[in-house]
Design a protein around this motif. Structure first.
Motif, short mmCIF file in Angstrom:
data_model
loop_
_atom_site.label_atom_id
_atom_site.label_comp_id
_atom_site.label_asym_id
_atom_site.label_seq_id
_atom_site.Cartn_x
_atom_site.Cartn_y
_atom_site.Cartn_z
N SER A 11 0.82 -1.21 0.00
CA SER A 11 0.00 0.00 0.00
C SER A 11 0.85 1.26 0.00
O SER A 11 0.35 2.33 -0.29
CB SER A 11 -0.94 0.00 1.20
OG SER A 11 -0.19 -0.15 2.37
N TRP A 12 2.17 1.16 0.31
CA TRP A 12 3.01 2.36 0.24
C TRP A 12 3.25 2.80 -1.19
O TRP A 12 3.63 3.93 -1.45
CB TRP A 12 4.32 2.17 0.99
CG TRP A 12 5.19 1.05 0.48
CD1 TRP A 12 5.12 -0.25 0.85
CD2 TRP A 12 6.23 1.13 -0.49
NE1 TRP A 12 6.05 -0.99 0.18
CE2 TRP A 12 6.75 -0.17 -0.65
CE3 TRP A 12 6.78 2.17 -1.25
CZ2 TRP A 12 7.77 -0.46 -1.54
CZ3 TRP A 12 7.81 1.88 -2.12
CH2 TRP A 12 8.30 0.58 -2.26
N ILE A 13 3.01 1.88 -2.16
CA ILE A 13 3.16 2.30 -3.56
C ILE A 13 1.90 3.04 -4.02
O ILE A 13 1.95 4.17 -4.49
CB ILE A 13 3.42 1.09 -4.47
CG1 ILE A 13 4.72 0.40 -4.05
CG2 ILE A 13 3.50 1.52 -5.94
CD1 ILE A 13 5.01 -0.85 -4.81
N SER A 14 0.78 2.37 -3.88
CA SER A 14 -0.48 3.05 -4.17
C SER A 14 -1.58 2.33 -3.42
O SER A 14 -1.51 1.11 -3.21
CB SER A 14 -0.74 3.04 -5.67
OG SER A 14 -1.65 2.01 -5.99
N PRO A 15 -2.59 3.03 -2.95
CA PRO A 15 -3.65 2.40 -2.14
C PRO A 15 -4.37 1.29 -2.89
O PRO A 15 -4.96 0.39 -2.27
CB PRO A 15 -4.59 3.57 -1.81
CG PRO A 15 -4.14 4.73 -2.61
CD PRO A 15 -2.76 4.48 -3.09
N LYS A 16 -4.28 1.30 -4.22
CA LYS A 16 -4.97 0.27 -4.99
C LYS A 16 -4.40 -1.12 -4.72
O LYS A 16 -5.07 -2.13 -4.87
CB LYS A 16 -4.85 0.59 -6.49
CG LYS A 16 -6.04 1.36 -7.03
CD LYS A 16 -5.88 1.52 -8.53
CE LYS A 16 -5.60 2.98 -8.86
NZ LYS A 16 -5.02 3.16 -10.18
N LEU A 17 -3.11 -1.14 -4.34
CA LEU A 17 -2.45 -2.43 -4.15
C LEU A 17 -2.61 -2.96 -2.72
O LEU A 17 -1.97 -3.94 -2.34
CB LEU A 17 -0.96 -2.30 -4.47
CG LEU A 17 -0.64 -1.98 -5.93
CD1 LEU A 17 0.84 -1.69 -6.09
CD2 LEU A 17 -1.04 -3.12 -6.83
#
Lengths: 212, 205
Positions: free
Chosen positions: B70-76
């Motif tokens: 989730s630190w990359i993007s909340p979608k993940l």
């Protein structure tokens, strides 16, 4: 296909059960052999898993043996083994979850089990696929029977059961004052039992005795 | 601080890699013939463990567990890669062993000559992968705990191999029954040492 069980292949199987046993003679794969032998069921599952991984990684590496560059062969071997172990781990988690919990990290440790790496290096890199497959099964079974024997003794004397069946209780020994030997469950006894198996094996086949 | 000391004592003496989990047995039995080589292997194992286990801890925390991406993007946030942990851990260990070997060779040739032959062996030492998998199981709250854990485990392994080598040097002159000579007596010795280490159970500061 008359060569499937030729005398040479049969020899590959029987040799690793006794005279070339991976644990007592080649000294490979001891880490996991000792840690999972408190009860028979996990030991059996472990033996089957190692046999499957050994057989199929031998087969795959043997099929690829002509196209693997020598310099990076260790990493190729590790990737093949790790992929097979992930499969085994997921299958165990899906079908026998309780055993998978008991085995804990030792399923993952099949990756670095020296039996598998050792056989890949010593056999599969230089032999035909079918021979290597048989060699993998033979070594897995040679590893397996030691596990079963050690876990049988430890479970019978340590918990008074055989495959979770309460033998000692049915024999009525507890009412006569019999007590389970708690030391059998503790890790040191696995080492001593394997030592005793080696002792018995070497007194029977003198060719295995080490020189001074 | 106390928590770190307890973790250290626990990994060196109580949950010793050799005596409680039998990890790294293959090289333990094969290399423990003389004290000198076993000191070299012991130091190499400590070295590799202290580097690989914290790296694996960070990878586990920021890449593999459920929601770690989730630190990359909340979608993940609901991606769970934990089934990949075996392959990532072993790849990291193999790569770092190779890297350490090159760095040591470049900057400290004398250390390289002392460790040289043992370093490649360590990639397939079960103690290192086992340490990473136990680290995963213990669910440490910070990376420093995993550093303490890895140093303790490595030191415990080194103590075990050095003391076994010392005993084996002594028993070379003893009269052992022929079938028990070599491997057999070594197993029984390790069993007795493990029995002695069981005495530390429940030890706490």
């Amino acid at each position: 296909m008359s060569q499937i069980f030729s005398s040479k292949n049969l020899k590959l199987l029987t040799n690793s059960l006794n005279l070339q046993n991976p644990i007592t003679v080649q000294v490979l794969g001891i880490c996991s052999a000792l840690a999972v032998t408190v009860k028979m069921k996990p030991a059996f599952v472990m033996a089957v898993s190692v046999t499957i991984v050994a057989a199929f990684s031998n087969l795959i590496i043997s099929l690829l043996r002509k196209s693997i560059p020598v310099r990076i062969r260790i990493i190729v071997q590790l990737v093949v083994i790790a992929a097979l172990v992930i499969l085994v781990d997921q299958i165990l988690k899906a079908f026998v979850f309780d055993v998978s919990k008991q085995l804990s990290v030792f399923v993952g440790l099949i990756i670095t089990n020296c039996i598998i790496m050792g056989r890949l290096e010593a056999f599969a890199m230089a032999n035909k696929p079918w021979d290597s497959f048989v060699d993998g099964i033979g070594n897995g079974l040679g590893y397996g029977w030691i596990l079963i024997v050690v876990s049988f003794v430890r479970e019978l004397l340590g918990s008074g059961t055989v495959w979770n069946y309460p033998v000692m209780e049915k024999l009525g020994l507890y009412s006569g004052g019999y007590l389970n030997n708690g030391l059998m469950i503790a890790p040191p006894m696995a080492l001593i039992l394997v030592g005793v198996i080696i002792w018995i094996q070497r007194s029977r086949s003198k060719s295995l005795i080490e020189k001074k | 601080m106390q928590n770190h000391i307890n973790l250290f004592v626990d990994t060196v003496f109580i949950h010793n890699m050799i005596f409680a989990y039998f990890l790294g047995m293959c090289s333990y039995l094969a290399v423990s013939k003389t004290v000198k080589t076993s000191v070299g292997l012991g130091i190499a194992v400590i070295f590799v463990m202290v580097i690989t286990i914290p790296v694996n801890y960070l990878l586990e925390k920021y890449l593999l567990v459920e929601g770690a991406l989730s630190w990359i993007s909340p979608k993940l946030a609901d991606v769970d890669l934990s089934f990949l942990s075996f392959i990532i851990f072993i790849a990291v260990i193999a790569a770092i062993v190779q890297l350490v070997e090159m760095v040591v060779e470049r900057y400290s040739p004398s250390l390289y000559n002392a460790l040289g032959i043992f370093l490649p062996l360590i990639a397939v030492n079960c103690a290192v992968l086992g340490g990473a998998l136990f680290m995963q199981q213990r669910e440490f709250s910070s990376v420093w705990e995993s550093v303490t854990f890895s140093f303790g485990s490595g030191l415990g392994w080194a103590i075990a191999i050095i003391s076994l080598a010392a005993i084996r040097e002594k028993i070379r002159y003893s009269n052992i029954p022929a079938p028990l000579r070599g491997l057999g007596i070594t197993f029984i010795l390790v069993g007795l040492m493990a029995l002695a280490f069981m005495g530390f159970m429940g030890f706490k500061i």
